[in-house]
Design a protein around this motif. Structure first.
Motif, short mmCIF file in Angstrom:
data_model
loop_
_atom_site.label_atom_id
_atom_site.label_comp_id
_atom_site.label_asym_id
_atom_site.label_seq_id
_atom_site.Cartn_x
_atom_site.Cartn_y
_atom_site.Cartn_z
N UNK A 176 0.84 -1.21 0.00
CA UNK A 176 0.00 0.00 0.00
C UNK A 176 0.87 1.25 0.00
N UNK A 177 1.78 1.26 -0.96
CA UNK A 177 2.67 2.41 -1.17
C UNK A 177 1.89 3.45 -1.98
N UNK A 178 1.09 4.26 -1.30
CA UNK A 178 0.21 5.20 -1.98
C UNK A 178 1.02 6.30 -2.67
N UNK A 179 2.13 6.69 -2.07
CA UNK A 179 2.99 7.69 -2.72
C UNK A 179 3.50 7.15 -4.05
N UNK A 180 3.93 5.90 -4.06
CA UNK A 180 4.40 5.30 -5.30
C UNK A 180 3.29 5.13 -6.32
#
Length: 375
Positions: A176-180
Motif C-alpha cells: 500500500x505504497x500510496x505515494x508510489x
C-alpha cells in the motif's frame, strides 16, 4: 398488454433519489440537490438513476436490492427492474428486448466526491466474458456537472502516465505504497461540461470535489488497488472481485498514456447533430467511442417537440422546463431532476422560458439522430 397501473402508460417517470453506500466519502452536494438542510458528507456519495443493477458492497454494509431504483405510482412503490420485466417492449422496444433483454444495458449515476476515490481498475467486456462469466465489463464515462465551492478545477486520473512493471505494481499494492501509486499518474484537469471516457482496463480515480454524471456498463465489477478511503479499509474479499491480487493485476492495461494522449483519446468533443430554430442536439458519446451506450445533449428555449424512438434517461443540466407527454401529462423539472423516458410514449414536448439543457443517456444501438426535433 401494459400493466394495469394508473398513469404508467404513455408518460415519462420522474425519478427520486436512490442513494447507495460506497467506501469513500461524499454526498453533501447530493443532499443539497434533494433539498436536505445541512447536508453532510458520508458513505452515501452516489445516486443510481433508473437502475436495474444491484450494488456490490462489503457484507457488513450490504442491503438486499440496494442500487435498484423504484418509482411511486398512485401511492405504491414499484421496483424498476420488476416494471422493466413486466413491460419490456413498452420501455425498450422490441428490437432492444430481442437483443439485450428487459433491462437498459447501461447504468447512470450521480457521483459527489468529497475526497479522491480509490485507485481502481475495471475489467473489459472481453475479460469479463472470459474470466468472470459475465456479459459486462465496466466501460464508464463522466459528464462533469460542478465543482465544490471555492474549487477552480477538478481532477481525474486516467491511465498510468508512468507505468510500473507488473511486479513493481504488485509490490506497491501489497505494501500500500500510496505515494508510489500516485506517482504513476499525472492527473487530468477537468471543469464543468467536460466529457471523459474510461475504457475497461484503465487504472483511474476521480479526484476530490467533483460532482458528475457517470454513465457505465450495468455492472459493479472493480479492482480497488488502494484499500483505505474515508476511514474505511476494504476487506480482502472486496478488493479484487473476490479473487486474489494476481487475478486483479490481469485486469490492468499497463501501456503508458501521456496526458496529450489522454486528452486526444479520452476527452470527448461534442458533435452538433441537429439544429432547428430554438432547439439543438449534440452527440457527446457515440459508437466512435463505445458500443456500450450513447450520450447526447439537447438545448432549447421556448417550446420544441421531439420524437421518442428509444428508451432514455434524461437529467436537467441547466435551467428549468415543463415536460409534456401524451394525454396531457406534464411535469415541471428543475436543475438536476432526472426522468426516465420509455420507448413507447412516442413524443415529448419541452417548454421553458429561458434556455434549458438536458443530458440524454441511451442504450447501445439506439438511433437518437432519427428522432425529429421541431421548434
Amino acid at each position: 398488454m401494459l400493466l394495469n397501473i394508473p398513469h404508467l402508460c404513455n408518460r415519462p417517470l420522474v425519478l427520486s433519489a436512490n442513494r447507495v453506500w460506497r467506501s469513500y466519502l461524499g454526498g453533501s452536494l447530493l443532499d443539497a440537490i434533494e433539498g436536505k438542510p445541512g447536508g453532510e458528507d458520508g458513505h452515501y456519495p452516489e445516486d443510481w438513476i433508473g437502475s436495474a443493477v444491484e450494488a456490490v458492497n462489503p457484507r457488513e454494509h450490504a442491503r438486499a436490492g440496494e442500487g435498484i431504483s423504484s418509482v411511486e405510482l398512485d401511492g405504491t412503490h414499484h421496483r424498476l427492474d420488476e416494471l422493466y420485466r413486466a413491460e419490456p417492449e413498452y420501455f425498450f422496444g422490441r428490437g432492444h428486448v430481442e437483443r439485450f433483454g428487459a433491462q437498459p444495458e447501461f447504468l447512470v449515476k450521480f457521483i459527489d466526491s468529497a475526497e479522491r476515490l480509490h485507485f481502481q481498475c475495471h475489467p473489459t467486456k472481453a475479460f469479463s466474458r472470459e474470466r468472470l462469466d459475465s456479459p459486462y465489463g465496466k466501460f464508464e464515462a463522466y459528464y462533469v456537472l460542478a465543482l465544490r465551492p471555492g474549487q477552480e478545477t477538478g481532477e481525474v486520473y486516467v491511465g498510468f502516465q508512468w507505468p510500473p512493471e507488473r511486479e513493481a505494481l504488485k509490490r506497491m499494492i501489497e505494501e500500500q505504497d500510496i505515494t508510489g501509486l500516485t506517482a504513476c499518474f499525472d492527473p487530468l484537469s477537468v471543469k464543468p461540461g467536460d466529457v471523459v471516457i474510461v475504457p475497461g482496463g484503465t487504472p483511474h480515480a476521480l479526484g476530490a470535489g467533483v460532482l458528475l454524471v457517470e454513465i457505465l456498463e450495468p455492472s459493479d465489477w472493480v479492482v480497488r488497488f488502494e484499500y483505505a478511503r474515508g476511514g474505511y479499509v476494504l476487506p480482502e474479499k472486496d478488493r479484487f472481485m473476490g479473487r486474489g491480487l494476481d487475478f486483479g493485476l490481469d485486469v490492468f492495461d499497463l501501456a503508458p498514456r501521456s496526458l496529450d494522449e489522454v486528452r486526444a483519446r479520452n476527452v470527448c468533443q461534442p458533435q452538433m447533430m441537429a439544429a432547428d430554430g430554438r432547439c439543438r442536439r449534440e452527440r457527446l458519446i457515440g459508437e466512435a467511442q463505445t458500443d456500450c451506450f450513447q450520450v447526447w445533449k439537447i438545448s432549447w428555449h421556448g417550446e420544441c417537440r421531439r420524437e421518442v424512438k428509444s428508451f432514455c434517461i434524461a437529467i436537467v443540466l441547466k435551467g428549468a422546463c415543463r415536460l409534456g407527454g401524451p394525454g396531457g401529462w406534464t411535469a415541471t423539472l428543475k436543475q438536476y431532476d432526472r426522468v426516465l423516458i420509455p420507448h413507447g410514449i412516442g413524443q415529448l414536448s419541452l417548454q421553458t422560458e429561458d434556455e434549458c439543457e438536458l443530458l440524454e443517456c441511451y442504450p447501445p444501438q439506439s438511433a437518437p439522430e432519427t428522432e425529429s426535433l421541431l421548434s
